[in-house]
Motif scaffolding. Sequence first.
Motif, short mmCIF file in Angstrom:
data_model
loop_
_atom_site.label_atom_id
_atom_site.label_comp_id
_atom_site.label_asym_id
_atom_site.label_seq_id
_atom_site.Cartn_x
_atom_site.Cartn_y
_atom_site.Cartn_z
N GLU A 38 -6.09 -8.68 -2.87
CA GLU A 38 -7.09 -7.64 -2.70
C GLU A 38 -6.47 -6.27 -2.45
OE1 GLU A 38 -9.32 -9.06 0.60
OE2 GLU A 38 -10.02 -10.88 -0.44
N THR A 39 -5.14 -6.17 -2.51
CA THR A 39 -4.45 -4.93 -2.20
C THR A 39 -4.55 -3.94 -3.36
OG1 THR A 39 -2.87 -6.12 -0.79
CG2 THR A 39 -2.24 -3.90 -1.52
N PRO A 40 -5.10 -2.77 -3.15
CA PRO A 40 -5.20 -1.78 -4.23
C PRO A 40 -3.82 -1.27 -4.63
CG PRO A 40 -5.84 -0.80 -2.14
CD PRO A 40 -5.67 -2.26 -1.89
N GLY A 41 -3.67 -0.98 -5.91
CA GLY A 41 -2.41 -0.43 -6.40
C GLY A 41 -1.37 -1.46 -6.76
N LEU A 42 -1.69 -2.74 -6.59
CA LEU A 42 -0.75 -3.80 -6.96
C LEU A 42 -0.76 -3.97 -8.47
CD1 LEU A 42 1.17 -5.94 -5.69
CD2 LEU A 42 -0.77 -7.52 -5.73
N HIS A 43 0.38 -3.78 -9.11
CA HIS A 43 0.44 -3.83 -10.57
C HIS A 43 0.49 -5.25 -11.12
CE1 HIS A 43 2.00 0.28 -9.70
NE2 HIS A 43 1.24 0.57 -10.74
N ARG B 174 -4.72 -11.90 1.12
CA ARG B 174 -5.06 -10.48 1.15
C ARG B 174 -4.26 -9.68 0.14
NH1 ARG B 174 -3.47 -8.70 6.54
NH2 ARG B 174 -4.26 -6.66 5.86
N ARG C 203 0.83 -1.20 0.00
CA ARG C 203 0.00 0.00 0.00
C ARG C 203 0.87 1.26 0.00
NH1 ARG C 203 -5.47 -0.45 1.48
NH2 ARG C 203 -6.16 -2.58 1.92
N ALA D 58 2.32 1.77 -3.44
CA ALA D 58 1.34 2.34 -4.36
C ALA D 58 1.17 3.83 -4.11
CB ALA D 58 0.00 1.62 -4.20
N ARG D 59 1.15 4.23 -2.84
CA ARG D 59 1.01 5.66 -2.52
C ARG D 59 2.19 6.46 -3.05
NH1 ARG D 59 -1.37 3.82 2.44
NH2 ARG D 59 0.67 3.73 3.46
#
Length: 217
Positions: free
Chosen positions: A170-175, A167, A148, A151-152
């Motif tokens: 389900e992590t946002p920003g994972l390319h 999990r 995370r 990604a930020r």
Amino acid sequence: MLYPFLYAGGSGLDTLLEDVRRSTADKANEIVRLREAVLAEYADELAACAARMAAAFRAGGRLFAFGNGGSATDAQDVAALFLNPGGAARPLPALALTNDTAAITALSNDIGFEVVFARQLAAFGRPGDIAVALSTSGDSDNLVAALREAARRGMTAVGLAGCGGGRMAETPGLHHLFVMPSSSVHRIQEAQTTVYHALWELTQSELARSETTGEAG
């Protein structure tokens, strides 16, 4: 129990050795099948990930690898592979975030183990860098937190996991996420070794191709 026949009474030496031979062959065949399945499943994704990583390296990016337990050792192997490949391969800037025991124990003691990688990325990570997280379950809090954070910060975020991805999936920003379809920690880690070696080879090939064609960084 991995080798139950070792604890069975009454077996002769010849029988025992035959059981060991058969068990070893079964495990070797299992990892070969798993590695072939993973490479077939992710052929296009590996190429895309390597192209993204090559672009990051051309632009001055660095790779940060991290994991827990046996995956911490694998993270160190990833960093060593990219940094010191040997032969005519191009050395690339890479670091394992598992190396600094003072930083890891200080962060764990003062804040919590879940931040040991995210805090390091917060300090060192820059837009265009690469974060590679390795896990057999994909459920580790500190890996999810680090991805995370990556990604930020505008980093390329890459995950290697087992089972269903946990999990991490389900992590946002994972390319890019590469999941080893196995419930065996041993087979997962062996297959992950194949994946990150394939990524290294493809990244090297992409860098060599861009140098030949004069592609700008």
